[in-house]
Design an enzyme around this catalytic site. Sequence first.
Site, mmCIF file in Angstrom:
data_model
loop_
_atom_site.group_PDB
_atom_site.id
_atom_site.type_symbol
_atom_site.label_atom_id
_atom_site.label_comp_id
_atom_site.label_asym_id
_atom_site.label_seq_id
_atom_site.Cartn_x
_atom_site.Cartn_y
_atom_site.Cartn_z
ATOM 1 C CB THR A 107 -11.423 8.881 2.707
ATOM 2 O OG1 THR A 107 -10.876 9.117 3.981
ATOM 3 C CG2 THR A 107 -12.532 7.862 2.808
ATOM 4 C CB THR A 143 -0.983 0.002 1.202
ATOM 5 O OG1 THR A 143 -0.258 -0.154 2.408
ATOM 6 C CG2 THR A 143 -2.012 -1.084 1.057
ATOM 7 C CD GLU A 166 2.242 5.260 6.348
ATOM 8 O OE1 GLU A 166 1.437 4.621 5.655
ATOM 9 O OE2 GLU A 166 1.905 5.997 7.274
ATOM 10 C CB THR A 178 -1.986 -1.563 8.395
ATOM 11 O OG1 THR A 178 -3.085 -0.899 8.934
ATOM 12 C CG2 THR A 178 -2.378 -1.909 6.963
#
Lengths: 403, 403
Positions: B403, B152, B275, B189
């Site tokens: 989103t 991702t 990240e 995640t």
Amino acid sequence: MQEFSTIDGGVTAPLGYRACGVHAGLKASKPDLALIVSEQMASVAGTFTTNRVQAAPVRLCRTRLAGRRASAVVVNSGSANACTGPRGMTDAEKTAEITGELCGVDPAHVFVCSTGTIGKPLHMAKIESGIRQASACLEPDGGGDAARAIMTTDTVPKEYAVEITIDDVPVRLGGMAKGAGMIEPDMATMLAFLTTDADVDADALQRCLTAAVGDSFNRITVDGDQSTNDTVLFLANGMAGNKVLNARHAEWSTFEEAVKEVATQLAMKIVKDGEGATKFVAVTVAGAASPEDAHLAARAVANSALVKTAWFGGDPNWGRIIAAVGYSGAEVDDQKVDISFDGVAAIRNGCQCPDVSLADLAAIISRKSFSVKVELHQGSASDTVYTCDLSHEYVRINAEYMT
Amino acid sequence: MQEFSTIDGGVTAPLGYRACGVHAGLKASKPDLALIVSEQMASVAGTFTTNRVQAAPVRLCRTRLAGRRASAVVVNSGSANACTGPRGMTDAEKTAEITGELCGVDPAHVFVCSTGTIGKPLHMAKIESGIRQASACLEPDGGGDAARAIMTTDTVPKEYAVEITIDDVPVRLGGMAKGAGMIEPDMATMLAFLTTDADVDADALQRCLTAAVGDSFNRITVDGDQSTNDTVLFLANGMAGNKVLNARHAEWSTFEEAVKEVATQLAMKIVKDGEGATKFVAVTVAGAASPEDAHLAARAVANSALVKTAWFGGDPNWGRIIAAVGYSGAEVDDQKVDISFDGVAAIRNGCQCPDVSLADLAAIISRKSFSVKVELHQGSASDTVYTCDLSHEYVRINAEYMT
């Protein structure tokens, strides 16, 4: 909550308090030492950090609080006097001693607070010269200067004051606070000083402060880090001329509400000045199985780095909110969860509402101030935590604020 | 820990696994669907998120794990299939059914994982066409393509494989993982898939995986946020030809160590790709009163926004570290705490060491990888958590990941 008449000023708004802020030289050029002196001996109440690592001045204040009496508060920024070994306590005591001598009050009634870098011992020669300078320039309208001298990464001084009527006489409550980072429920790198000219029973004053702090300073979070130095002190010097206030006084609840109002307004000012904050957010969790669950869930959302960066980006990302509720430890059934932004429903029963557009939600998240409500449908408890977004500026401030 | 022979590849490094990664169209242009198929029915073990909000595929995998048998794993990125209502489970089951039909295996032995945005239902037409495409291009060296399809916000695919000898035959273990944000101990995640061609008793496989995950994936943190979708699956298809492995096998510990090694290497790759991470930091807390205290304290330091931004800024700010230990809940007496960076003492007994310069410490913090050790002198328990710094890039990624 009832309406209060706000008045100008902060800690010197009530009768009988003088204050000032000076540059003692602990910081390069900004004011770094504040002094508040009450004309009459005041009752005092206090609440402190629950961090197990506590700065020397916090330990000193805790001890002195047992006496319930205060004449002066001296506060330095630039050094936290935390993790400074046995010398830290000696320096804090010496600070009180110098203040007592120069202000003509009993050193045992002087409270000492410090904020700034951990591990750096106080430069006592500078502290002494700063107190000497401050004791010579105390003013009955010096609260603003004091509020500026306790700032660290704050961008604005934080003051608030109200006037109420007790026993048909005007009674004033004022306060100042500092804090912008290391902010977390149960006290944070924040200092707040409240004053009143009301005459208040010392035990009642403490209960009143503890309750007000629980609903204000302990309901805010910037970054989830809790400091070694957090302190709230509340002085009541009785100069307003009311009959002594305690829980049996007919107007006790008026006083209680006014204290809560001043504490809440100061707490809001801290969040709004949160390091790098561009948005102010009230997170309410309702329908929780217990008050603890409501608080855990609201705090998890308010502290989530992913949620806070989404807000910064203007993204109505409710998935990160429900994920935070999920790991908070609170009882939750995601198929029963509703989430709304400023009253506009984003999800119902855990699923996105078909009748609301992401653009509408994004418009709310782009506001300077908005509310998030999470309804768990597990019970009837609710709680609200106030927080801000997480921006580039937060990283810059804390990456550059060098040891 | 013993040395292992690393070999090329990931999930297809062991015998009898084919895999591929394709673009199903859930994401704009990047690969978004991975498929792993075992030639022989495999034993399977799994661990999952402890978040109370769990995605449909997690609930499906939990149920199927009871059967202890797996033939295929299908993974999509681009949508987490979390908070998608009753439709979420129907879609996850349908995904398994399609995979089973197209790969010629029993759908009940197909495991399904999803990662991506919460709340967005799976686009089943795209899922079906993706699986059709994938089932036609399975390759015995397709592990790399599969590793790319599960990414991702990852910037690099994450694979690792080793070869050991059991019963005088070579046995291979391989794995792939994804994860860069929403990373927190007790699963995050992150998805990880381990394979081996060893023949392993199913119960022993589960115990072995649980222990390895506890020492690897549950010891990393990027941002303290825990996801709704975390899953680690471990397939063992027995094609290496060893005698069945369990705790009574003479070489069981060799196998256990190899599993731990693959899991640890994959976990490290996740933190290093955190990240916005510019630094990799191992935080060890030693001398704690209990293992729980050691973990609480190490985790508080590793998750502190203030500590992580200081690292990003190259600041050896030990004050923020001791403050985090103080609020962690662990027993601590700050006057007994020692802190060192890469073995260089910064503080002893809670006070700055006079013989070390901040410049020396800053030079350590400027390294791409360093260790922090906090010695509490309260007992003998210790724990290590692996983490990264908090940079501008973290904020940018998460503010812009809409989103």
